[in-house]
Design a protein around this motif. Structure first.
Motif, short mmCIF file in Angstrom:
data_model
loop_
_atom_site.label_atom_id
_atom_site.label_comp_id
_atom_site.label_asym_id
_atom_site.label_seq_id
_atom_site.Cartn_x
_atom_site.Cartn_y
_atom_site.Cartn_z
N ASP A 192 -58.25 8.00 10.49
CA ASP A 192 -57.18 8.43 11.39
C ASP A 192 -57.02 9.94 11.33
OD1 ASP A 192 -56.08 5.76 12.20
OD2 ASP A 192 -55.85 5.57 10.04
N GLU A 193 -57.35 10.52 10.18
CA GLU A 193 -57.24 11.97 10.01
C GLU A 193 -58.30 12.41 9.00
OE1 GLU A 193 -53.95 15.25 8.46
OE2 GLU A 193 -53.28 13.25 9.07
N THR A 194 -58.83 13.60 9.20
CA THR A 194 -59.86 14.12 8.29
C THR A 194 -59.46 15.47 7.74
OG1 THR A 194 -61.08 15.05 10.17
CG2 THR A 194 -61.77 12.86 9.41
N LEU A 195 -59.86 15.71 6.50
CA LEU A 195 -59.59 16.98 5.83
C LEU A 195 -60.88 17.48 5.19
CD1 LEU A 195 -57.68 19.18 4.61
CD2 LEU A 195 -57.35 17.61 2.66
N GLY A 196 -61.22 18.72 5.43
CA GLY A 196 -62.38 19.34 4.79
C GLY A 196 -61.94 20.26 3.66
N ILE A 197 -62.61 20.17 2.52
CA ILE A 197 -62.32 21.05 1.39
C ILE A 197 -63.63 21.66 0.93
CG2 ILE A 197 -61.41 21.23 -0.95
CD1 ILE A 197 -59.68 18.80 -0.42
N GLN A 198 -63.72 22.98 1.02
CA GLN A 198 -64.93 23.68 0.61
C GLN A 198 -64.62 24.52 -0.63
OE1 GLN A 198 -65.33 27.33 1.38
NE2 GLN A 198 -67.35 27.47 0.44
N ILE A 199 -65.39 24.31 -1.69
CA ILE A 199 -65.13 24.98 -2.97
C ILE A 199 -66.33 25.82 -3.36
CG2 ILE A 199 -64.54 24.67 -5.41
CD1 ILE A 199 -63.34 21.93 -4.61
N GLN A 249 -52.27 0.48 7.31
CA GLN A 249 -52.26 1.71 6.53
C GLN A 249 -53.14 2.77 7.17
OE1 GLN A 249 -53.27 -0.63 2.88
NE2 GLN A 249 -51.87 0.80 1.89
N LYS A 250 -52.68 3.99 7.10
CA LYS A 250 -53.41 5.12 7.67
C LYS A 250 -54.54 5.52 6.74
CE LYS A 250 -52.61 9.87 9.30
NZ LYS A 250 -51.58 10.93 9.43
N LEU A 251 -55.72 5.75 7.33
CA LEU A 251 -56.89 6.15 6.54
C LEU A 251 -57.13 7.64 6.72
CD1 LEU A 251 -59.47 5.62 4.87
CD2 LEU A 251 -60.62 5.01 7.01
N LYS A 252 -57.15 8.36 5.60
CA LYS A 252 -57.45 9.79 5.63
C LYS A 252 -58.76 10.01 4.87
CE LYS A 252 -54.35 13.03 5.52
NZ LYS A 252 -53.28 13.98 5.15
N ALA A 253 -59.74 10.58 5.55
CA ALA A 253 -61.04 10.87 4.93
C ALA A 253 -61.08 12.33 4.50
CB ALA A 253 -62.18 10.57 5.90
N VAL A 254 -61.50 12.56 3.26
CA VAL A 254 -61.57 13.91 2.71
C VAL A 254 -63.04 14.24 2.45
CG1 VAL A 254 -60.83 15.47 0.88
CG2 VAL A 254 -59.33 13.59 1.61
N GLU A 275 -44.07 2.76 -8.81
CA GLU A 275 -43.92 2.77 -7.36
C GLU A 275 -45.16 2.27 -6.65
OE1 GLU A 275 -43.06 6.79 -6.46
OE2 GLU A 275 -41.07 6.79 -7.35
N SER A 276 -46.08 1.74 -7.39
CA SER A 276 -47.38 1.34 -6.82
C SER A 276 -47.25 0.05 -6.03
CB SER A 276 -48.43 1.19 -7.92
OG SER A 276 -48.55 2.39 -8.63
N LYS A 277 -46.68 0.15 -4.86
CA LYS A 277 -46.49 -1.00 -4.00
C LYS A 277 -47.27 -0.79 -2.71
CE LYS A 277 -41.80 -1.65 -5.77
NZ LYS A 277 -40.37 -1.64 -5.41
N VAL A 278 -47.85 -1.85 -2.25
CA VAL A 278 -48.60 -1.77 -1.00
C VAL A 278 -47.77 -2.38 0.11
CG1 VAL A 278 -50.68 -2.47 0.21
CG2 VAL A 278 -50.79 -1.93 -2.23
N ASN A 279 -47.55 -1.62 1.14
CA ASN A 279 -46.78 -2.11 2.28
C ASN A 279 -47.74 -2.82 3.24
OD1 ASN A 279 -45.18 -2.53 4.50
ND2 ASN A 279 -44.40 -0.43 4.62
#
Length: 538
Positions: free
Chosen positions: A333-340, A384-389, A375-379
């Protein structure tokens, strides 16, 4: 027809009442059915017209999308370079930065010039003949309409992409033909950008065996000739070497100024070695600035447009990109790029760098915090929204740490966080074909993400976020064994930084801080009072 109607009327009168009622019902039904059929036919025709119009509209819109607002020409065979037209249609979101009509026109004119003057033409042969003679003065000689600038590949892939774009823009401004050193792996990485010709410098180029050894001590280095007063309006050599590297002297860096251009412009051949993106400095020349404003009304989009015009990955590299994208990014649903990128004599995994990345992504709401154990509860009431990193680094430990963080505990927002790193080769291996192809693939994958975090000073990161039209979060360079605070800054411009630029402007701004000569060329956010960058926001 009249007689037929009379007969029918007489017959109708002789029929019984029941038969009359039956025939009336049949006739009425046929009449209603015919009205329905006519209505359906008109409706169908209207829908067909709309569908046809829509298809025609789509057919007229698709080429505009495929050609990126006219930035690209349609004169190429698509199969020979799949990335040229596919990236904008299938993988890249529509850019809010549109190329100007003037830039499009200038590119079409350049393509014609390159076709007239490129390798294999009579003009090219004539121009190379002068390089075989050691005549010092070409000021009074004509070598035709064709003048050239040769880009020599040095340093890493990020540097090469940024400098080649810079050299091409300089060629566009000065009506020179750009030729590319093919002794490295450039043809394994990129398709030809100009139709009906080649940008590759022929291997039999007269100076081919010498150019690798050119440096600022070379007698025909422009900065050296200025220092030695060995060049003037009546003493023009057949070629000049431009040294635009991190160790350039002021005289080397000022080649683009008006006074200097009056001399450089007369030289038929320029040979360039560069490892910095020098586009921002070109805006310090008033003559160039006037032209550049027409070419790029949105100043921060210079590299964004040039890169999408020039750099189209070969089919082999495009395969690496599309397979990775489809497997790991396309479903998100959303993507994030991290360059190190680690700038240290002792490179590798550093906990303070990992802490900095985590602090930046959480503070800027790019990634959620892991939930506390209780707080580890799954709704399960909502999807659920999927975010790919997507993480790119020479060291796989950074992505593994991030992956474990969200594997061991769910996210506090309920999002599913998937972390992916295409490669982790530990050592930079410039000029090794597969290594460079993987590096290019990762730059493109980063450019396809929704948001991006990159390392300060990294040309790899500069290419990725500028190509994607993304304003990055820049990770400050650590100065010690602790994470900087704040960890990062959001850039207000997507254009790359010119590292090690001239310290001052051209005349009459000689001595003025180069970051204060014009309001839209300022120091880079990730470099303090150093570096130059183009900004639209004043």
């Amino acid at each position: 027809m009249y007689h037929l109607f009379q007969i029918s009327s007489e017959v109708f009168r002789t029929l019984g009442m029941k038969m009359k009622i039956l025939l009336t019902l049949i006739f009425s039904g046929l009449l209603i059915w015919s009205v329905v059929l006519v209505s359906f036919s008109n409706d169908f025709n209207n829908q067909l017209l709309v569908a046809t119009t829509t298809n025609v509209s789509n057919e007229t819109e698709t080429p505009r999308d495929k050609l990126i607002g006219g930035l690209l020409t349609a004169d190429f065979d698509e199969d020979s370079c799949l990335s040229r037209y596919q990236q904008s249609l299938l993988y890249r979101k529509a850019s809010p930065y549109k190329p100007s009509e003037y830039l499009v026109s200038k590119l079409r004119s350049y393509e014609k010039l390159h076709k007239r003057c490129g390798p294999g033409t009579d003009a090219y042969k004539k121009a190379t003949e002068i390089l075989g003679h050691d005549d010092e003065n070409f000021a009074s000689k004509s070598v035709g309409e064709c003048r050239y600038i040769v880009w020599v590949a040095v340093y890493g892939l990020g540097n090469r992409i940024l400098t080649l774009a810079s050299v091409f823009l300089y060629a566009l401004l000065t009506e020179r033909v750009v030729l590319v050193d093919q002794s490295k792996d450039i043809s394994d990485l990129f398709c030809e950008p100009f139709p009906g010709t080649s940008w590759l410098l022929p291997l039999e180029f007269p100076l081919m065996k010498q150019i690798d050894g050119y440096n600022k001590g070379y007698s025909r280095c422009y900065g050296t000739m200025l220092n030695n007063q060995a060049i003037n309006s009546t003493l023009i050599p057949p070629h000049l070497y431009l040294h635009i590297l991190h160790d350039s002297r002021d005289n080397d860096k000022m080649f683009f100024c008006q006074k200097d251009q009056s001399l450089v412009d007369k030289v038929p051949w320029l040979i360039v070695k560069a490892n910095v993106y020098f586009v921002p400095s070109l805006w310090l020349n008033p003559t160039f600035q006037t032209e550049l404003m027409k070419l790029f009304p949105q100043k921060e989009a210079v590299f964004h447009h040039l890169a999408r015009y020039l750099f189209h990955p070969t089919n082999q590299v495009w395969g690496l990109i599309t397979r990775s994208y489809n497997a790991y990014l396309s479903r998100a649903d959303e993507t994030l790029g991290i360059q190190i990128r680690i700038f240290s004599n002792r490179a590798g995994y550093f906990q303070h760098v990992m802490d900095q990345v985590v602090a930046c992504t959480r503070r800027e709401n790019l990634l959620p915090e892991p939930a506390a154990q209780e707080e580890s509860k799954v709704n399960i009431s909502r999807s659920q929204k999927l975010k790919a990193v997507l993480v790119t680094s020479l060291y796989p430990e950074y992505s593994e740490t991030l992956k474990n963080m969200y594997w061991e505990r769910p996210s506090s927002t309920g999002e599913i966080i998937e972390v992916y790193q295409p490669s982790g080769e530990r050592v930079q291996q410039t000029d090794k074909k597969l290594h460079d192809q993987k590096a290019l693939a990762e730059m493109y994958l980063l450019s396809l993400t929704d948001n991006i975090v990159t390392s300060a000073r990294s040309t790899f990161g500069y290419v990725a976020h500028s190509l994607g039209g993304l304003k990055p979060w820049l990770l400050y360079q650590p100065t010690g064994p602790t994470a900087p605070d704040p960890p990062c800054i959001r850039s207000t411009s997507m254009d790359p930084c010119h590292l090690t630029p001239p310290s001052h402007g051209c005349e009459p701004e000689w001595g003025t801080d180069s970051g204060k000569v014009v309001p839209f060329v300022r120091h880079c956010e990730d470099r303090g009072n150093d570096g130059l960058k183009l900004f639209d926001e004043l």
